[in-house]
Design a protein around this motif. Structure first.
Motif, PDB file in Angstrom:
ATOM      1  N   PHE A 264      -1.376  10.105   3.234  1.00 47.81           N
ATOM      2  CA  PHE A 264      -2.072   8.963   3.858  1.00 47.81           C
ATOM      3  C   PHE A 264      -2.617   9.376   5.224  1.00 47.81           C
TER       4      PHE A 264
ATOM      5  N   SER B  60       3.460   5.825  -2.715  1.00 50.42           N
ATOM      6  CA  SER B  60       4.667   6.635  -2.960  1.00 50.42           C
ATOM      7  C   SER B  60       4.856   6.925  -4.453  1.00 50.42           C
TER       8      SER B  60
ATOM      9  N   ASN C 120       0.336  -0.848   9.958  1.00 51.91           N
ATOM     10  CA  ASN C 120       0.356   0.509   9.426  1.00 51.91           C
ATOM     11  C   ASN C 120       0.970   1.464  10.436  1.00 51.91           C
TER      12      ASN C 120
ATOM     13  N   SER D 275       4.040  10.853   0.598  1.00 51.96           N
ATOM     14  CA  SER D 275       2.899   9.921   0.537  1.00 51.96           C
ATOM     15  C   SER D 275       2.360   9.587   1.930  1.00 51.96           C
ATOM     16  N   THR D 276       3.251   9.506   2.943  1.00 48.68           N
ATOM     17  CA  THR D 276       2.742   9.229   4.297  1.00 48.68           C
ATOM     18  C   THR D 276       1.993  10.452   4.861  1.00 48.68           C
TER      19      THR D 276
ATOM     20  N   LEU E 255       8.181   8.778   0.102  1.00 47.29           N
ATOM     21  CA  LEU E 255       7.423   8.242   1.243  1.00 47.29           C
ATOM     22  C   LEU E 255       7.052   9.344   2.235  1.00 47.29           C
TER      23      LEU E 255
ATOM     24  N   ILE F 285       4.504   3.494   9.872  1.00 49.05           N
ATOM     25  CA  ILE F 285       4.649   4.952  10.013  1.00 49.05           C
ATOM     26  C   ILE F 285       5.682   5.273  11.098  1.00 49.05           C
TER      27      ILE F 285
ATOM     28  N   THR G 166       0.836  -1.205   0.000  1.00 47.68           N
ATOM     29  CA  THR G 166       0.000   0.000   0.000  1.00 47.68           C
ATOM     30  C   THR G 166       0.873   1.258   0.000  1.00 47.68           C
ATOM     31  N   HIS G 167       1.866   1.272   0.903  1.00 42.12           N
ATOM     32  CA  HIS G 167       2.705   2.481   1.004  1.00 42.12           C
ATOM     33  C   HIS G 167       3.619   2.640  -0.215  1.00 42.12           C
TER      34      HIS G 167
END
Ligand SMILES: [Zn+2]
Length: 331
Positions: free
Chosen positions: A257, A35, A85, A253-254, A250, A89, A30-31
């Motif tokens: 998210f 990304s 998850n 993207s994080t 990342l 993180i 998913t991550h």
């Protein structure tokens, strides 16, 4: 031999190593997929990237779920997905983001994550208020072949028998007993079955559930503060590189998210607070037409030959009393 809900949960947990591994892989994928948004759309506006991430996340979760079920024939564990998850993180924060964060911020965020993990474990293993007077383990219930009418009759029966030996007897507090088709058990004050935590949310763990949701929101907000400090120090958004590294992608993207998580969790908390204030469980709010006590038959108007059904909440005793009862019903 019949199993009690507790025994069923324990035996289920012992078989969950495979689904946990699937969930762990799924979190990484998913991550990795998310990304790709900053990797290929770094020139686009942040909101456009956010919308694209939301669509990608929905598609990936739906498509990934379909692949798991039909092609791989593997189950994933939703609680493990949430757990990994948080770990992902946290791991990314420790390896990349924490370099730009003060020791105090670092300590606060890490403490929040630890409390969150403890809270997550507590809610997964908590007793939502299982009714253990024999109804929950009847053959018919265990086979899941119960009809709506049968469920409602049993709910009333369990409620009546439960109140005779319940600690709330005489206190004027009414405990609603509902049937959960997933747990195949009767739960006192069932709010809903939470797939993310793999447990029912009922009378006994509802306050913990709300505290955990607040904890998630606070931790996610802290992560956004820490990443914005990192972005400000590194100048990541001011000078987007032509060939961004995986850690740069990342980071962005994080952030996206976390913002998406934060938005739906805030909406979810607002809905729950509304339900607590008006003494209605979220499942009752959605499925009020299945529960006769929420239905008010309106006689046909002159010239019309049909009876309409209106919503009414017989449990609503005013916000103050409702909140008081909600906090008192934990026992
Ligand atoms: Zn359940």
């Amino acid at each position: 031999m019949d199993e009690t809900p507790d025994e069923r949960k324990r035996s289920g947990r012992s078989k969950s190593i495979g689904p946990c591994i699937v969930s762990c892989i799924f979190v990484f994928l998913t991550h990795l997929v998310l990304s790709l948004v900053p990797r290929f759309f770094s020139a686009s506006a942040f909101l456009a990237q956010l919308a694209l991430s939301a669509l990608l996340l929905l598609f990936f979760l739906g498509f990934g779920g379909w692949c798991r079920r039909t092609l791989l024939k593997r189950r994933a564990s939703a609680p493990a997905f949430v757990f990994f998850n948080i770990l992902f993180i946290w791991g990314f924060y420790i390896s990349v983001i924490s370099q730009a964060v003060s020791l105090l911020n670092d300590a606060v965020f890490s403490c929040e994550v630890v409390f969150l993990l403890i809270g997550l474990y507590s809610i997964i293993t908590s007793d939502p208020g299982f009714v253990t007077n024999g109804f929950a383990s009847s053959d018919q219930v265990a086979e899941g072949s119960v009809s709506e009418v049968h469920i409602h009759e049993k709910e009333l029966e369990v409620l009546a028998s439960g109140l005779s030996d319940d600690s709330t007897e005489g206190s004027g507090l009414v405990t609603r007993v509902r049937y959960c088709r997933i747990c195949k058990a009767y739960i006192k004050g069932l709010d809903h079955h939470c797939p993310a935590f793999g447990n029912c949310i009922g009378q006994k763990n509802h306050p913990l559930f709300l505290v955990l949701l607040f904890g998630l929101i606070i931790t996610e907000a802290s992560y956004l503060v820490c990443t914005s400090l990192f972005v400000a120090k590194s100048g990541l958004l001011r000078r987007p590189s032509l060939e961004p590294t995986l850690s740069e992608n990342l980071t962005v993207s994080t952030i996206m998210f976390t913002i998406l998580q934060l938005v739906w969790q805030v909406l979810f908390v607002i809905w729950h607070i509304y339900c607590v204030c008006f003494n209605i469980r979220t499942d009752e709010w959605i499925n009020w037409k299945k529960h006769p006590e929420f239905q008010l038959l309106v006689q046909p108007q002159p010239g019309k030959n049909f009876t309409s059904i209106k919503f009414r909440n017989p449990y609503d005793k005013g916000i103050r009393q409702n909140v008081k009862e909600f906090l008192a019903l934990r026992a």
